[in-house]
Scaffold this active site. Structure first.
Site: not given
Ligand code: AMP
Length: 404
Positions: A8, A92, A180, A240, A378
């Site tokens: 990742n 990823r 996601h 964000r 994940e």
């Protein structure tokens, strides 16, 4: 030992995990590691399955100028010191664009096609692709698989995939992708074991980490997401803003003289919990903080989750369960309690004791809707996808020598 390396890669760090392939294709996590401070103060840290430290080393900045160099350092450490030669690498990749609704085995053609989506995810996609390109060059026989954050949401109906803008932009790729997806896919796969009846129904999943979004699951498939074209939309996050009137962006440009890169930096790095509190992007530092700005940032985070839950409930035409996951969702009993309180109108009733001990089911028996906490994984999803793509093709030679 057959192993799979999961990567990742971000702008200044590379997280990696090693899974061993056991009998019947079962995967066992063996190593978790990360190289961070790339380009500033590079450092490799890794731990074994039971959390014991395997490495903690600093490197000179010139030895690790970029993400591919960091992955090469981690790879050399795995090969030379731990004698681990992964049979494949799963990556990823944030953006798969409109066509990728599942992971894909990587070749040069796939990489060129994925490069087209750099403009759609400028802060993530280039860093995801850089180590892939470098492994393709240095280890051409090593199978690599790209797993996308967008893929799980490709099941959305047209109304959930569009903005009300001219169709030409849609065909160019301006769509409501959602992100996601690997986390939501993991939850969708875990739910049938946790609550088989509910898994077939309508579930709202809240992935609340440093990035945050919510997904409406219908019979285990994504029907709607709070995120859209980029990972900026929807809930407020660490840095964000989440949903914001595009008029604010126009104001920043026309009245504040900000350029497109300035606005991009502002929206990705200076807003959310950090911008609203003026204190921190980390929920741990804000919850329980007496400063009124910290309280407002937390209240806003919770309020917007409540609003978006209403939106997703409408998309699903009802809700059969609510699931919390990711850093805040898995660890903050206080934030979960505030959110469940916001959902009171749905007939949700929290069990405070179960919530405090981070139980799997945190709602009371008389709650109209059960509320679960399900830790996401994940990386396991990526490893599983990588293995299953690999098993559908001839098994590779497990030794992959570096091409110099
Ligand atoms: P993630 O992106 O899923 O790794 O989540 C990271 C975020 O989870 C951090 O930035 C923290 O804000 C938050 N977090 C982690 N542990 C806790 C905790 N015990 N209480 C509140 N927030 C937490």
């Amino acid at each position: 030992m057959d192993t799979i390396l999961v990567v990742n890669a971000g702008s200044s760090s590379v997280k990696f995990q090693i899974f061993s392939v056991e009998g019947e294709g079962r995967l066992q996590r063996q190593i978790k590691g990360q190289v961070d401070g790339i380009g500033s103060r590079p450092r490799l840290r890794a731990s074994g399955a039971n959390g014991d430290s395997l490495a903690d080393r600093a490197y000179p900045i010139e030895s690790m100028p970029d993400v591919p160099a960091a992955l090469a350092t981690a790879g050399d450490w795995l090969r030379n010191e731990l004698r681990i030669n992964p049979m494949a690498v799963g990556h990823r990749v944030v953006h798969g664009g409109p066509d990728h609704d599942r992971p894909v085995l990587i070749d040069h053609g796939v990489v060129s096609r994925l490069e087209r989506f750099i403009a759609l995810a400028p802060l993530h996609q280039p860093h995801n692709l850089a180590p892939i390109r470098s492994l393709l060059t240095n280890f051409p026989a090593l199978p690599q698989v790209a797993c996308f954050d967008t893929a799980f949401h490709r099941t959305h109906d047209a109304v959930a995939d569009h903005y009300a803008i001219p169709h030409q932009l849609y065909t160019e790729g301006v769509r409501r992708y959602g992100f996601h997806g690997l986390s939501y896919e993991y939850i969708a796969k875990a739910l049938p074991q946790i609550a088989p009846d509910i898994a077939k129904g309508r579930v709202i999943v809240a992935h609340l980490g440093s990035g945050a979004s919510m997904c409406a699951l219908k019979q285990g498939r994504s029907a709607e997401s709070t995120m859209g074209f980029t990972a900026l939309d929807g809930l407020s996050m660490g840095t964000r803003p989440g949903q914001i009137d595009p008029g604010v962006v126009l104001y920043l440009i026309s009245e504040k003289g900000m350029s497109a890169p300035n606005v991009q930096d502002f929206l990705y790095r200076d807003c959310g919990l950090k911008g609203l509190s003026g204190i921190s992007n980390d929920m741990r530092e804000l919850e329980g903080n007496a400063d009124p700005r910290a309280k407002l940032a937390v209240d806003y985070f919770v309020y917007r989750i409540g609003l978006n839950a209403g939106m997703l409930a409408a998309a699903l035409q009802g809700v059969d369960a609510f699931v919390f996951t990711a850093g805040i969702g898995e660890n903050s009993a206080r934030i979960r309690a505030s959110i469940v309180n916001q959902l009171g109108w749905l007939g949700v009733v929290l069990d405070p004791a179960e919530n405090s001990r981070h139980a799997r089911l945190i709602s009371r028996a008389d709650s109209r809707i059960p509320v679960y906490v399900v830790p996401t994984d994940e990386e396991l999803m990526i490893a599983q996808h990588t293995l299953s793509l690999l098993l559908n093709r001839p098994m590779p030679n497990p030794r992959h020598e570096r091409v110099s």
